[in-house]
Design an enzyme around this catalytic site. Structure first.
Site, PDB file in Angstrom:
ATOM      1  N   LYS A  96       0.848  -1.199   0.000  1.00 50.57           N
ATOM      2  CA  LYS A  96       0.000   0.000   0.000  1.00 50.57           C
ATOM      3  C   LYS A  96       0.877   1.241   0.000  1.00 50.57           C
ATOM      4  O   LYS A  96       1.715   1.427   0.891  1.00 50.57           O
ATOM      5  CB  LYS A  96      -0.839  -0.001   1.273  1.00 50.57           C
ATOM      6  CG  LYS A  96      -2.306  -0.224   1.030  1.00 50.57           C
ATOM      7  CD  LYS A  96      -3.021  -0.079   2.336  1.00 50.57           C
ATOM      8  CE  LYS A  96      -4.493  -0.059   2.134  1.00 50.57           C
ATOM      9  NZ  LYS A  96      -5.186   0.143   3.402  1.00 50.57           N
TER      10      LYS A  96
HETATM   11  C1  E4P Z   1      -8.389   0.423   3.519  1.00 52.68           C
HETATM   12  O1  E4P Z   1      -7.658   0.188   2.582  1.00 52.68           O
HETATM   13  C2  E4P Z   1      -8.339   1.689   4.270  1.00 52.68           C
HETATM   14  O2  E4P Z   1      -7.108   1.842   4.890  1.00 52.68           O
HETATM   15  C3  E4P Z   1      -9.480   1.752   5.250  1.00 52.68           C
HETATM   16  O3  E4P Z   1     -10.650   1.334   4.568  1.00 52.68           O
HETATM   17  C4  E4P Z   1      -9.675   3.116   5.870  1.00 52.68           C
HETATM   18  O4  E4P Z   1     -10.889   3.128   6.566  1.00 52.68           O
HETATM   19  P1  E4P Z   1     -11.285   4.278   7.600  1.00 52.68           P
HETATM   20  O5  E4P Z   1     -11.518   5.521   6.829  1.00 52.68           O
HETATM   21  O6  E4P Z   1     -12.537   3.791   8.251  1.00 52.68           O
HETATM   22  O7  E4P Z   1     -10.136   4.414   8.553  1.00 52.68           O
END
Ligand code: E4P
Length: 292
Positions: A96
């Protein structure tokens, strides 16, 4: 539509896997922090590396692990470390990379895109994260991202905060209502064209033309389809079952969903009520079939 579980909690991952609905997992530093805190609160000692290996082992699908650096060369180095340490476990690691790592005004803004491009050249799959606009998604795809993660929930949060609307983290938000309010306000305007244009264009409750997170996903799908980008779209930062339904109807490739929202997806009052009635209506003759 594939379902990824948006968690670093191994118990949740294993449980969801038993349901047969897990195609992958996404983590981020905040989710890792939450998982570590849970383990520590239970007095459990953990080796972070062993724990991540367990996650990779538990899932037969992509597991996104995030870098922590903000410079392209450091992100690439961290990506290589993550890939080398964990990809051999189950051949499923995806790195990521925040699409733009700037934290302060004046910071470099193309480090994420640069890192994605370099990792693509090295054959390391990437997930462009923290995507808040369609143009970020377009650039990530051009740079060769394997996945792109638009953050639906955080866009909803942003628009609601901007407009002074109170909300809880898991509350449903419908941007089409905001659009209607905008139209209503515009209808009342009178004047000459120049004045009207100025006044009406000053009424804008969107985020660069996007009224909610679901609409952001719709826009990215449209762009990717128009140019046949191979980058897969992961609807991320999902906060409720309604968002899942809407992005599924749009044909999004993947939704990464928190465990609590997956539970919400299976629940309905009438299903429960129906179950109660079926249980009450089992007659002795029917019950006897199952007694051996
Ligand atoms: C996934 O890839 C993201 O990091 C995650 O969905 C973020 O979610 P949030 O906005 O609820 O922290």
């Amino acid at each position: 539509m594939q379902i990824f579980v948006d968690t670093a909690d191994l118990d949740e991952i294993k449980e969801a896997k038993k349901w047969g609905i897990v195609d992958g997992v996404t983590t981020n530093p905040s989710l890792i922090k939450k998982a570590v805190e849970k383990l520590k609160s239970r007095g459990m000692e953990i080796s972070m590396e062993d724990y991540i290996r367990e996650i990779c082992k538990a899932v037969d699908g992509p597991v996104s692990l995030e870098v922590k650096a903000i410079k392209a060369e450091d992100m690439v180095r961290e990506a290589e470390i993550l890939y080398q340490k964990f990809n051999h476990v189950n051949n499923n690691v995806v790195i990521k990379i925040p699409v733009n790592t700037a934290i302060n005004e004046g910071d470099e803004i193309f480090e994420g895109i640069k890192a994605i491009k370099e990792l693509n050249a090295k054959g390391i799959p990437t997930n462009a994260t923290l995507v808040m606009t369609s143009t970020q998604a377009l650039l990530a795809a051009k740079a060769g991202a394997t996945y792109v993660s638009p953050f639906l929930g955080r866009i909803d949060d942003y628009i609601r905060s901007k407009l002074g609307i109170k909300f809880g983290k898991w509350d449903v938000f419908d941007g089409s209502i905001i659009k209607k309010i905008e139209e209503m306000q515009r209808k009342e305007k009178k004047g000459n064209v120049a004045e009207l244009y100025e006044e009406m264009s000053s009424i804008d409750y969107s985020d660069e033309g996007i009224y909610d997170g679901v609409e952001l996903v719709e826009s990215i799908i449209k762009i990717y389809r128009a140019y046949n980008f191979k980058t897969k779209i992961i609807a991320a930062s999902v906060r409720n079952a309604l968002q899942v339904r809407k992005v599924a109807e749009m044909g999004v490739d993947i939704a990464t969903i928190p465990f609590a929202v997956i539970k919400e997806m299976i629940n309905h009052y009438k299903t429960m009520e129906g179950m109660k009635k079926f249980m009450q209506d089992v007659v002795e003759e029917y019950r006897a079939i199952f007694e051996q």
